[in-house]
Scaffold this motif. Structure first.
Motif, PDB file in Angstrom:
ATOM      1  N   THR A   7       0.816  -1.220   0.093  1.00 21.65           N
ATOM      2  CA  THR A   7      -0.164  -0.099   0.081  1.00 21.65           C
ATOM      3  C   THR A   7       0.628   1.355  -0.048  1.00 21.65           C
ATOM      4  N   ASN A   8       2.161   1.239   0.387  1.00 20.85           N
ATOM      5  CA  ASN A   8       2.978   2.236   0.674  1.00 20.85           C
ATOM      6  C   ASN A   8       4.357   2.220  -0.261  1.00 20.85           C
ATOM      7  N   VAL A  10       7.747   3.957  -1.642  1.00 20.24           N
ATOM      8  CA  VAL A  10       8.814   4.952  -1.216  1.00 20.24           C
ATOM      9  C   VAL A  10       9.785   5.156  -2.410  1.00 20.24           C
ATOM     10  N   LEU A  31      -3.096   2.975  -3.599  1.00 20.94           N
ATOM     11  CA  LEU A  31      -1.733   3.389  -3.449  1.00 20.94           C
ATOM     12  C   LEU A  31      -1.051   4.383  -2.843  1.00 20.94           C
ATOM     13  N   ASN A  32      -0.373   4.732  -2.081  1.00 20.38           N
ATOM     14  CA  ASN A  32       0.402   5.547  -1.355  1.00 20.38           C
ATOM     15  C   ASN A  32       1.847   5.790  -1.906  1.00 20.38           C
ATOM     16  N   THR A  34       5.134   7.952  -1.756  1.00 19.20           N
ATOM     17  CA  THR A  34       6.161   8.949  -1.039  1.00 19.20           C
ATOM     18  C   THR A  34       7.390   9.249  -1.926  1.00 19.20           C
ATOM     19  N   ASN A 158      -2.602  11.111  -3.895  1.00 14.97           N
ATOM     20  CA  ASN A 158      -1.946   9.923  -2.997  1.00 14.97           C
ATOM     21  C   ASN A 158      -0.255  10.072  -3.266  1.00 14.97           C
ATOM     22  N   ASN A 160       2.993  11.981  -1.832  1.00 14.07           N
ATOM     23  CA  ASN A 160       3.590  12.691  -0.562  1.00 14.07           C
ATOM     24  C   ASN A 160       5.039  13.180  -0.886  1.00 14.07           C
ATOM     25  N   SER A 180      12.379   0.506   5.942  1.00 13.25           N
ATOM     26  CA  SER A 180      12.261   2.079   6.138  1.00 13.25           C
ATOM     27  C   SER A 180      13.553   2.479   5.512  1.00 13.25           C
ATOM     28  N   LYS A 190       8.724   4.572   6.648  1.00 11.15           N
ATOM     29  CA  LYS A 190       8.228   3.162   6.198  1.00 11.15           C
ATOM     30  C   LYS A 190       7.818   2.969   5.007  1.00 11.15           C
ATOM     31  N   GLY A 191       7.837   1.821   4.497  1.00 10.17           N
ATOM     32  CA  GLY A 191       7.298   1.404   3.133  1.00 10.17           C
ATOM     33  C   GLY A 191       6.925  -0.157   2.753  1.00 10.17           C
ATOM     34  N   ASP A 192       6.224  -0.291   1.883  1.00 11.47           N
ATOM     35  CA  ASP A 192       6.302  -1.903   1.575  1.00 11.47           C
ATOM     36  C   ASP A 192       6.944  -2.158   0.487  1.00 11.47           C
TER      37      ASP A 192
END
Length: 464
Positions: A7-8, A10, A31-32, A34, A158, A160, A180, A190-192
Motif C-alpha cells: 500500500t505504501n 517509497v 496506493l500511497n 512517497t 496519493n 507525498n 524503512s 516506512k514502506g512496503d
C-alpha cells in the motif's frame, strides 16, 4: 516478504527517473506514493533526447514538448565522421526514428540496384525535419521536465513529497527486505516497496548486493563534457548530431531557445583539459551560426560508469534509471529505459493483489522484469558498440585501440552477420528482432541504417 499487501511505495531520488516513476505509479489505485528528493543534487542532463514512450507520457498529461519543456521533436540522429578519418561519403548518414517508409524505399532501390547504396534516403536531413513524421520522439530540457512533473505529482492526492537527504535504510534481519529509509534528521519513512532513483550512488539497491556487469572494457567512454549555448533554434533543426572525435564523440541537441553540446570521451585516452580544447575547437567551427566564443563557454564534467545490474529488482527494492545501469548518451537510451522500467513496475503494482497471494507468481514477475530489462540492456549495448567496432578510423590511439584490442562480442557479430545476410537476400523482416523473441528498442531497421551507413558492400564481403 510483502505480507500479501503493498500500500505504501517509497521512491528515493527525484530527477527525471524519480518524477517519471512517481507519475506512472500514481495512477495505480489504492496506493500511497512517497517521493524523497534531495535539494542538493542538480539534474545530470542539460538537454535530453527520448524515445516514443516518453512522448506518449507527455501527451497523456497534456504536457507540451515545445511550450512546457522548451523542446523540439526529434526525427533521428545524424552520424558524422564515424566511418573513417578521410573525406568519405560514408561519414554522413542518418538513423531516423519515424515509420519504416524510408527503410522500405531503401529495399526497393536495393532491388533495382542490386545492392544497398549510400543514397539520399540515408543523408537527406529534411527527412528528419518533417513534422509529419517525427512526432514520436523529442529533445527536452531535463530541468523543465522535473519542474513540470514535480508540480503535477505534488498536486495528486496519493503522492507525498519530502525534501530531505536519505542517509541509510533499515533492513529486516530475517528477510533482508527494506523496512524503512532513514532521513538526515533521523526520521524513518516506512514502506512496503522501495524504488531506488539515486543514480550511481545506488543508495538502496546496493544493500541487496546486486551483481554488476561491467561494460567498460567494451564501451570505453567514461566522461561527458557538457555545455549549452543560448540561441534560438532559427533553422528548425529536429535531430541530434553525433560527430566522431579523437577520443569519442560530440553531441548537439537542439532545444527551442538553446542548444546543448557535449563531448563523450574516454579519460584513458585524453585528459579533461585536452578534451575541452578539442570541444572548443569544434564549437567555434559550428556551421549554424558564428556566435560562439570558446572563452565565454562554461563547461560541466560528468563522470559515469558503463554497466548494468544483472537483476535490478531484488526483494522489495527496484532500481530505476542510472541506479540500474548506464551505457553512454548515444541514442538517448537512459530516458527510454526509465520509461520502460517505470511502466513495467506500474503494471506489476496494478495487479499486485492477484500476484502477492502466491509466492511463485511474485518470483515469476520478478524474473520476468529482470530478464526483460537485462535483455533490453544488452540490445542497447550491442547497438551502441556497433558504431565503435565497425569503424575504419585509425587517426588516434583511441580508435586504434578499439580496432586492435576491443573484442567484438559474439552477440554483436552474429546480429550483424544475420542482418547483412537478410539484406543481401532481400528477405529480411524489418519488424522482427533477430537476437531476441521479445520486443527490443533497436530492431532490425536500426541495424539496416547503420550497416548501409558503414558501407554495406564492404561489410558484406567481410562478415557475411
Amino acid at each position: 516478504m510483502y505480507n500479501n499487501n503493498i500500500t505504501n511505495v517509497v521512491i528515493v531520488g527525484g530527477g527525471t527517473a524519480g518524477w517519471m516513476t512517481a507519475r506512472n505509479i500514481s495512477k495505480v489505485k489504492n496506493l500511497n506514493v512517497t517521493i524523497i528528493e534531495s535539494e542538493n543534487i542538480l539534474p545530470i542532463g542539460v538537454g535530453e533526447g527520448s524515445w516514443p514512450d516518453f512522448v506518449r507520457q507527455l501527451t497523456y498529461d497534456n504536457v507540451s514538448v515545445i511550450n512546457d519543456l522548451d523542446g523540439t521533436f526529434k526525427g533521428g540522429v545524424n552520424y558524422l565522421d564515424w566511418y573513417d578519418n578521410n573525406d568519405s561519403i560514408y561519414n554522413n548518414w542518418i538513423h531516423p526514428f519515424f515509420n519504416e517508409s524510408l527503410v522500405d524505399n531503401m529495399f526497393d532501390k536495393a532491388k533495382n540496384d542490386g545492392t544497398f547504396k549510400h543514397n539520399s534516403e540515408l543523408t537527406n536531413l529534411e527527412n528528419l525535419n518533417s513534422h509529419n513524421l517525427i512526432e514520436n520522439a523529442c529533445h527536452f530540457s531535463a530541468e523543465k521536465f522535473q519542474n513540470v512533473y514535480r508540480s503535477i505529482c505534488t498536486n495528486i492526492e496519493n503522492v507525498n513529497h519530502i525534501v530531505s537527504n536519505v542517509k541509510d535504510c533499515e533492513l529486516d534481519e530475517e528477510t533482508g527486505y527494506i523496512n524503512s529509509v532513514i532521513l538526515e534528521d533521523g526520521k524513518k519513512i516506512k514502506g512496503d516497496f522501495f524504488i531506488d532513483c539515486t543514480g550511481f550512488k545506488r543508495l538502496l539497491i546496493s544493500k541487496m548486493n546486486p551483481k554488476f556487469i561491467d561494460f567498460s572494457n567494451e564501451l570505453l567512454c567514461d566522461r561527458a563534457l557538457v555545455t549549452h549555448i543560448n540561441e534560438k533554434n532559427k533553422n528548425n533543426i529536429y535531430y541530434t548530431e553525433a560527430k566522431a572525435m579523437s577520443s569519442g564523440w560530440t553531441f548537439k541537441i537542439p532545444l527551442q531557445h538553446k542548444s546543448t553540446f557535449g563531448y563523450v570521451y574516454s579519460s584513458n585516452f585524453i585528459s579533461d583539459e585536452n578534451a575541452k580544447l578539442e570541444l572548443d575547437s569544434y564549437l567555434n567551427k559550428d556551421p549554424i551560426d558564428n556566435f560562439l566564443n570558446a572563452d565565454n563557454i562554461e563547461y560541466r564534467t560528468i563522470k559515469f560508469e558503463t554497466g548494468i545490474l544483472r537483476n535490478s529488482w531484488i526483494n522489495n527494492c527496484v532500481a530505476i534509471g542510472l541506479s540500474s545501469g548506464f551505457f553512454e548518451p548515444m541514442e538517448a537510451t537512459n530516458i527510454g529505459m526509465i520509461s520502460s522500467q517505470s511502466t513495467l513496475i506500474q503494471s506489476f503494482l496494478g495487479k499486485r493483489e492477484h500476484i502477492l497471494k502466491d509466492i511463485s507468481k511474485i518470483i515469476k514477475q520478478m524474473n520476468f522484469y529482470n530478464d526483460k530489462i537485462y535483455n533490453t540492456s544488452l540490445n542497447i549495448r550491442d547497438y551502441i558498440l556497433f558504431h565503435y567496432l565497425f569503424t575504419n578510423r585509425n587517426d588516434s590511439s583511441f580508435w586504434r585501440y578499439i580496432s586492435n584490442d576491443v573484442r567484438i562480442p559474439e552477440r554483436v557479430y552474429h546480429m550483424t552477420k544475420n542482418v547483412i545476410k537478410g539484406m543481401d537476400d532481400h528477405l529480411i523482416d524489418i519488424h522482427e528482432p533477430i537476437n531476441f523473441g521479445t520486443e527490443v528498442p533497436f530492431t532490425v531497421n536500426s541495424w539496416v541504417y547503420a550497416i548501409v551507413g558503414y558501407n554495406f558492400e564492404k561489410m558484406k564481403n567481410k562478415y557475411a
